[in-house]
Design an enzyme around this catalytic site. Structure first.
Site, PDB file in Angstrom:
ATOM      1  N   ASN A   9       1.124  -1.011   0.162  1.00 59.77           N
ATOM      2  CA  ASN A   9       0.354   0.372  -0.332  1.00 59.77           C
ATOM      3  C   ASN A   9       0.839   1.439   0.026  1.00 59.77           C
ATOM      4  OD1 ASN A   9      -1.935   1.953   0.343  1.00 59.77           O
ATOM      5  ND2 ASN A   9      -2.434   1.271   2.890  1.00 59.77           N
ATOM      6  N   TRP A  10       0.714   1.947  -0.991  1.00 56.94           N
ATOM      7  CA  TRP A  10       1.820   2.881  -1.403  1.00 56.94           C
ATOM      8  C   TRP A  10       0.827   4.348  -0.867  1.00 56.94           C
ATOM      9  CZ3 TRP A  10       3.834   2.718  -7.301  1.00 56.94           C
ATOM     10  CH2 TRP A  10       4.565   1.612  -7.688  1.00 56.94           C
ATOM     11  N   LYS A  11       0.633   4.257   0.155  1.00 51.26           N
ATOM     12  CA  LYS A  11      -0.407   5.270   0.432  1.00 51.26           C
ATOM     13  C   LYS A  11      -0.406   6.936  -0.409  1.00 51.26           C
ATOM     14  CE  LYS A  11      -0.128   3.599   4.701  1.00 51.26           C
ATOM     15  NZ  LYS A  11       0.210   2.988   5.984  1.00 51.26           N
ATOM     16  N   HIS A  99     -10.043   1.017   5.300  1.00 51.99           N
ATOM     17  CA  HIS A  99      -8.344   1.220   5.806  1.00 51.99           C
ATOM     18  C   HIS A  99      -8.013   2.388   7.164  1.00 51.99           C
ATOM     19  CE1 HIS A  99      -3.816   2.734   6.701  1.00 51.99           C
ATOM     20  NE2 HIS A  99      -3.569   1.487   5.897  1.00 51.99           N
ATOM     21  N   GLU A 101      -6.923   4.591   8.062  1.00 55.20           N
ATOM     22  CA  GLU A 101      -6.809   6.296   7.549  1.00 55.20           C
ATOM     23  C   GLU A 101      -7.754   7.049   6.654  1.00 55.20           C
ATOM     24  OE1 GLU A 101      -2.847   5.676   5.630  1.00 55.20           O
ATOM     25  OE2 GLU A 101      -1.928   4.961   7.214  1.00 55.20           O
ATOM     26  N   GLU A 171      -5.079  -4.855  10.471  1.00 57.88           N
ATOM     27  CA  GLU A 171      -3.924  -3.201  10.826  1.00 57.88           C
ATOM     28  C   GLU A 171      -4.424  -3.359  12.643  1.00 57.88           C
ATOM     29  OE1 GLU A 171      -2.656  -2.970   7.228  1.00 57.88           O
ATOM     30  OE2 GLU A 171      -4.003  -1.564   7.003  1.00 57.88           O
ATOM     31  N   GLY A 177       3.035   2.679  11.122  1.00 56.11           N
ATOM     32  CA  GLY A 177       3.371   3.820  10.266  1.00 56.11           C
ATOM     33  C   GLY A 177       4.452   3.624  11.937  1.00 56.11           C
ATOM     34  N   SER A 216       3.232  -2.183   9.978  1.00 54.99           N
ATOM     35  CA  SER A 216       5.379  -1.798  10.567  1.00 54.99           C
ATOM     36  C   SER A 216       5.648  -2.908   9.679  1.00 54.99           C
ATOM     37  CB  SER A 216       5.699  -1.335  11.875  1.00 54.99           C
ATOM     38  OG  SER A 216       4.999  -0.267  11.962  1.00 54.99           O
ATOM     39  N   GLY A 237       3.030  -1.163   4.338  1.00 57.64           N
ATOM     40  CA  GLY A 237       2.581   0.697   3.832  1.00 57.64           C
ATOM     41  C   GLY A 237       4.692   0.448   3.458  1.00 57.64           C
ATOM     42  N   GLY A 238       5.129   1.453   4.333  1.00 62.21           N
ATOM     43  CA  GLY A 238       6.616   1.944   4.183  1.00 62.21           C
ATOM     44  C   GLY A 238       7.327   1.081   3.960  1.00 62.21           C
TER      45      GLY A 238
HETATM   46  P1  13P Z   1       3.133   0.535   7.614  1.00 58.68           P
HETATM   47  O1  13P Z   1       3.889  -0.956   6.607  1.00 58.68           O
HETATM   48  O2  13P Z   1       3.489   1.675   7.181  1.00 58.68           O
HETATM   49  O3  13P Z   1       3.147   0.364   9.185  1.00 58.68           O
HETATM   50  O4  13P Z   1       1.653   0.832   7.358  1.00 58.68           O
HETATM   51  C1  13P Z   1       0.974  -0.668   6.997  1.00 58.68           C
HETATM   52  C2  13P Z   1      -0.211  -0.156   6.254  1.00 58.68           C
HETATM   53  O5  13P Z   1      -0.829   0.808   7.273  1.00 58.68           O
HETATM   54  C3  13P Z   1      -0.275  -1.064   5.116  1.00 58.68           C
HETATM   55  O6  13P Z   1      -1.676  -0.598   4.160  1.00 58.68           O
END
Ligand code: 13P
Length: 254
Positions: A9-11, A99, A101, A171, A177, A216, A237-238
């Site tokens: 997930n590149w956000k 998600h 967010e 999640e 994050g 994470s 994510g990251g």
């Molecule tokens: P991180 O891997 O950066 O913690 O993000 C997780 C996430 O929200 C994937 O959708």
């Protein structure tokens, strides 16, 4: 037999030009046997989907395309929104729905999320339906209660056939994050709980439904997480933004 699924997930990162390079680099680092073992999905921002699709189709890559969100309507007066049908036309296979967010920054409700889950299926795609508790809820011992209510609301009205292909992403919000991963035991226990919830409502479909862990995930912790019986993959994510790092997550057994 559930096939592992690892999704990046590149956000809100990467222009369409960045996306071309990222998809190409990722493909160089993976081989056919990796794809036989793991379904690999990237979820770029909307503006990069077309470029990513073009690279994937031109180079005959086995990377699949996901989107990070969608609206629940087919079309209409929803300024700034993107419909499931528009995504399906871009060969998008998966759509992340619910998600944290989207829930916490953009105020999406369980009812919105349920409408989106159904709309994604109606457009011929598969939702990656995210659930997870806040830190305060975890500290108060309310993780299961929270996940139960999110799961019930988000999947309300689905058929068994739809749940067969459903992907749930657990999640925990406090792990996103932050570098604070849930322990593999804790993550595994919540994912087992989610499968039991699915079995209560959808019977055997629960055995086919895939459950991802997100929060994470990185090359150093992914193997221990993937070792849990009810965890079928990761939503990353990251660590998905750097193709080398993401390839190491995908090849978690190496
Ligand atoms: P991180 O891997 O950066 O913690 O993000 C997780 C996430 O929200 C994937 O959708």
């Amino acid at each position: 037999m559930r096939k592992d699924l690892i999704a990046g997930n590149w956000k809100m990162n990467a222009t369409h030009l960045d996306a071309i390079q990222m998809v190409q680099k990722l493909s160089y680092r993976l081989n056919d046997s990796d794809f036989d073992r793991v379904e690999v999905v990237v979820c770029p921002p909307y503006t990069a989907l077309r470029s990513a699709q073009t690279v994937i189709e031109t180079d005959h890559l086995r990377i699949k395309l996901g989107a990070q969100n969608c609206h629940y309507a087919d079309s209409g007066a929803f300024t700034g929104a993107i419909s499931p049908g528009m995504l399906a036309k871009l060969s998008v296979r998966y759509v992340i729905v619910g998600h944290s967010e989207r829930r916490h920054v953009f105020g999406e409700t369980d009812a919105d999320i349920n409408r989106k889950v159904k709309a994604v299926y109606e457009a011929g795609m598969i939702p990656i339906f995210a659930v997870g508790e806040l830190e305060a809820e975890r500290d108060a011992g309310r993780t299961e209660e929270r996940v139960r209510s999110q799961f019930a609301a988000g999947t309300s009205g689905l058929t068994q056939e739809q749940v067969n292909s459903l992907v749930v992403a657990y999640e925990p919000v406090w792990a996103i994050g932050t570098g604070n991963t849930a322990t593999p035991d804790d993550a595994g226990a919540v994912c087992t709980f989610i499968r039991e919830l699915a079995a209560d409502s959808y019977g055997d479909a629960a055995d086919h439904m895939r459950i991802l862990y997100g929060g994470s995930v990185n090359p150093g912790n992914v193997a221990a997480i993937m070792a849990k019986a009810d965890i079928d993959g990761a939503l990353v994510g990251g660590a998905s933004l750097d193709p080398d790092t993401f390839a190491s997550v995908v090849r978690y057994w190496v």
